[in-house]
Design an enzyme around this catalytic site. Sequence first.
Site, PDB file in Angstrom:
ATOM      1  N   HIS A  35     -43.345 -13.038  38.960  1.00 50.74           N
ATOM      2  CA  HIS A  35     -42.794 -13.904  40.016  1.00 50.74           C
ATOM      3  C   HIS A  35     -41.945 -15.011  39.381  1.00 50.74           C
ATOM      4  O   HIS A  35     -42.138 -16.203  39.657  1.00 50.74           O
ATOM      5  CB  HIS A  35     -43.911 -14.509  40.879  1.00 50.74           C
ATOM      6  CG  HIS A  35     -43.434 -14.931  42.238  1.00 50.74           C
ATOM      7  ND1 HIS A  35     -44.178 -14.798  43.387  1.00 50.74           N
ATOM      8  CD2 HIS A  35     -42.268 -15.514  42.636  1.00 50.74           C
ATOM      9  CE1 HIS A  35     -43.508 -15.271  44.427  1.00 50.74           C
ATOM     10  NE2 HIS A  35     -42.335 -15.717  43.990  1.00 50.74           N
ATOM     11  N   ARG A  42     -40.854 -10.076  48.187  1.00 48.27           N
ATOM     12  CA  ARG A  42     -42.287 -10.381  48.203  1.00 48.27           C
ATOM     13  C   ARG A  42     -43.046  -9.090  47.976  1.00 48.27           C
ATOM     14  O   ARG A  42     -42.594  -8.003  48.389  1.00 48.27           O
ATOM     15  CB  ARG A  42     -42.705 -10.954  49.565  1.00 48.27           C
ATOM     16  CG  ARG A  42     -42.345 -12.403  49.787  1.00 48.27           C
ATOM     17  CD  ARG A  42     -43.220 -13.368  48.977  1.00 48.27           C
ATOM     18  NE  ARG A  42     -42.885 -14.744  49.261  1.00 48.27           N
ATOM     19  CZ  ARG A  42     -42.021 -15.489  48.557  1.00 48.27           C
ATOM     20  NH1 ARG A  42     -41.418 -14.980  47.491  1.00 48.27           N
ATOM     21  NH2 ARG A  42     -41.795 -16.741  48.889  1.00 48.27           N
TER      22      ARG A  42
HETATM   23  P1  NAP Z   1     -32.828 -16.249  54.198  1.00 47.12           P
HETATM   24  O1  NAP Z   1     -31.650 -17.090  53.891  1.00 47.12           O
HETATM   25  O2  NAP Z   1     -33.730 -16.662  55.311  1.00 47.12           O
HETATM   26  O3  NAP Z   1     -32.279 -14.769  54.474  1.00 47.12           O
HETATM   27  C1  NAP Z   1     -33.061 -13.753  54.987  1.00 47.12           C
HETATM   28  C2  NAP Z   1     -32.185 -12.557  55.309  1.00 47.12           C
HETATM   29  O4  NAP Z   1     -33.021 -11.474  55.701  1.00 47.12           O
HETATM   30  C3  NAP Z   1     -31.222 -12.820  56.456  1.00 47.12           C
HETATM   31  O5  NAP Z   1     -29.999 -12.191  56.206  1.00 47.12           O
HETATM   32  C4  NAP Z   1     -31.920 -12.140  57.641  1.00 47.12           C
HETATM   33  O6  NAP Z   1     -31.030 -11.660  58.633  1.00 47.12           O
HETATM   34  C5  NAP Z   1     -32.556 -10.958  56.942  1.00 47.12           C
HETATM   35  N1  NAP Z   1     -33.686 -10.439  57.718  1.00 47.12           N
HETATM   36  C6  NAP Z   1     -34.809 -11.065  58.097  1.00 47.12           C
HETATM   37  N2  NAP Z   1     -35.610 -10.249  58.793  1.00 47.12           N
HETATM   38  C7  NAP Z   1     -34.957  -9.061  58.862  1.00 47.12           C
HETATM   39  C8  NAP Z   1     -35.256  -7.809  59.454  1.00 47.12           C
HETATM   40  N3  NAP Z   1     -36.402  -7.591  60.125  1.00 47.12           N
HETATM   41  N4  NAP Z   1     -34.341  -6.825  59.349  1.00 47.12           N
HETATM   42  C9  NAP Z   1     -33.176  -7.020  58.691  1.00 47.12           C
HETATM   43  N5  NAP Z   1     -32.833  -8.182  58.106  1.00 47.12           N
HETATM   44  C10 NAP Z   1     -33.718  -9.195  58.183  1.00 47.12           C
HETATM   45  O7  NAP Z   1     -33.777 -16.102  52.929  1.00 47.12           O
HETATM   46  P2  NAP Z   1     -33.391 -16.338  51.396  1.00 47.12           P
HETATM   47  O8  NAP Z   1     -33.343 -17.786  51.087  1.00 47.12           O
HETATM   48  O9  NAP Z   1     -32.193 -15.513  51.088  1.00 47.12           O
HETATM   49  O10 NAP Z   1     -34.692 -15.751  50.664  1.00 47.12           O
HETATM   50  C11 NAP Z   1     -35.092 -14.417  50.842  1.00 47.12           C
HETATM   51  C12 NAP Z   1     -36.468 -14.202  50.225  1.00 47.12           C
HETATM   52  O11 NAP Z   1     -36.378 -14.180  48.800  1.00 47.12           O
HETATM   53  C13 NAP Z   1     -37.504 -15.285  50.477  1.00 47.12           C
HETATM   54  O12 NAP Z   1     -38.058 -15.206  51.786  1.00 47.12           O
HETATM   55  C14 NAP Z   1     -38.527 -14.985  49.408  1.00 47.12           C
HETATM   56  O13 NAP Z   1     -39.452 -14.035  49.894  1.00 47.12           O
HETATM   57  C15 NAP Z   1     -37.698 -14.371  48.291  1.00 47.12           C
HETATM   58  N6  NAP Z   1     -37.627 -15.239  47.091  1.00 47.12           N
HETATM   59  C16 NAP Z   1     -38.206 -14.786  45.948  1.00 47.12           C
HETATM   60  C17 NAP Z   1     -38.125 -15.566  44.794  1.00 47.12           C
HETATM   61  C18 NAP Z   1     -38.693 -15.072  43.505  1.00 47.12           C
HETATM   62  O14 NAP Z   1     -38.729 -15.822  42.515  1.00 47.12           O
HETATM   63  N7  NAP Z   1     -39.124 -13.829  43.414  1.00 47.12           N
HETATM   64  C19 NAP Z   1     -37.475 -16.803  44.824  1.00 47.12           C
HETATM   65  C20 NAP Z   1     -36.930 -17.231  46.021  1.00 47.12           C
HETATM   66  C21 NAP Z   1     -37.012 -16.436  47.164  1.00 47.12           C
HETATM   67  P3  NAP Z   1     -30.138 -12.683  59.510  1.00 47.12           P
HETATM   68  O15 NAP Z   1     -29.136 -13.254  58.548  1.00 47.12           O
HETATM   69  O16 NAP Z   1     -29.524 -11.834  60.542  1.00 47.12           O
HETATM   70  O17 NAP Z   1     -31.105 -13.719  60.012  1.00 47.12           O
HETATM   71  C1  GLV Z   2     -40.286 -18.076  45.571  1.00 47.35           C
HETATM   72  O1  GLV Z   2     -40.842 -17.035  45.642  1.00 47.35           O
HETATM   73  C2  GLV Z   2     -39.669 -18.743  46.664  1.00 47.35           C
HETATM   74  O2  GLV Z   2     -39.867 -18.341  47.821  1.00 47.35           O
HETATM   75  O3  GLV Z   2     -38.921 -19.720  46.408  1.00 47.35           O
END
Ligand code: NAP
Ligand code: GLV
Length: 315
Positions: free
Chosen positions: A278, A230
């Site tokens: 994005h 983000r």
């Molecule tokens: P997720 O499954 O919730 O994973 C989040 C990870 O971050 C987990 O491993 C969590 O640790 C870790 N984390 C959270 N807070 C932390 C902290 N303070 N210190 C260290 N580690 C921390 O999320 P996801 O589905 O992988 O998605 C991640 C992010 O990608 C989304 O929130 C979004 O912002 C971004 N995204 C971007 C796009 C785009 O098109 N640019 C698309 C989709 C998503 P734990 O495992 O220990 O809980």
């Molecule tokens: C995109 O940014 C998502 O969170 O899926």
Amino acid sequence: MSILLYSSVDDMDVWRGHFRDALPGKTIYLPGEFENAEEIEYAAMWEPPSGMLSSLPNLKVVFSLGAGVDHLFRDGSFPRHIPVVRVIDPSLTEQMCEYVLLHAMYHHRRMWEYKVFQNKSEWNLLETKRIGDVRVGVMGLGVLGTAVARVLRDFGFSVAGWSSSRKEEDGISCFAGADEWDAFLERTEILVCLLPLTDATRGILSSAVFKKLARCGDTMRGPVLINPGRGGHMVEGDVLAALESGVLGGASLDVFGEEPLDAKSGFWGRDDVLVTPHSAAATDPVFVATSIRDNLARLERGEEVGPLAHFDRGY
Ligand code: NAP
Ligand code: GLV
């Protein structure tokens, strides 16, 4: 029973078409179309305006139209007792893996530097090191970060990951928590941010962090930032200053504090930055519509909905 659909960026008529296909017989409203807010029991949302959700007295579940849920929880009036279902879709994960692999390779093989030479019709050869010696660090080992780390590992990079809780992954050095943050940074040349945006992670990509990254010797100009997380993770002025001073040797940025990125932003004109709008990984409306259908069926059977995000931890 009705569903309210809202997105700040998507064509809502297109999305409603997919929802109608997957949810025959259900009423799908767009904002402004209903007279009685009590009718709405479900909301499918991307970046709803503050107050939209708290104005629905009979809301039972919120479906995020993306993997991240910061766009919901940032609303100070968000009804925190309502379950939030987020997107975990293999096709979104696949897109994210493509994005990060592409950009890691782009910087490792020094593509932006060759483009600069090309613009000057210069035939110059640059040094690269073996991929196994290129150390990538993935911040966040959740659904996306873990998949990305595995793809990078399988492609030959030397990969580490960092998360809140301890993970174990074959061939990936897993760091956890504040105590291991510095050690993770000090071995990382290409830093990938796949954290959720929370109070704890806002502004985490700052000068202090960039200075701790490993230098890359004669290959790549310096450490690289790849941010498809983000925009709020970055202190944007610090990223620009680090690029300008050579503390960072390049960046691939997909997300920004303000989107669309302002035409005057210093990121646009830089050879060492690749800006994408994005677009790293888009949500498939058919997947969300099907997830809503399946979750409504679960509720009818008296089961829990999911996959859930958690208001208290912010993701
Ligand atoms: P997720 O499954 O919730 O994973 C989040 C990870 O971050 C987990 O491993 C969590 O640790 C870790 N984390 C959270 N807070 C932390 C902290 N303070 N210190 C260290 N580690 C921390 O999320 P996801 O589905 O992988 O998605 C991640 C992010 O990608 C989304 O929130 C979004 O912002 C971004 N995204 C971007 C796009 C785009 O098109 N640019 C698309 C989709 C998503 P734990 O495992 O220990 O809980
Ligand atoms: C995109 O940014 C998502 O969170 O899926």
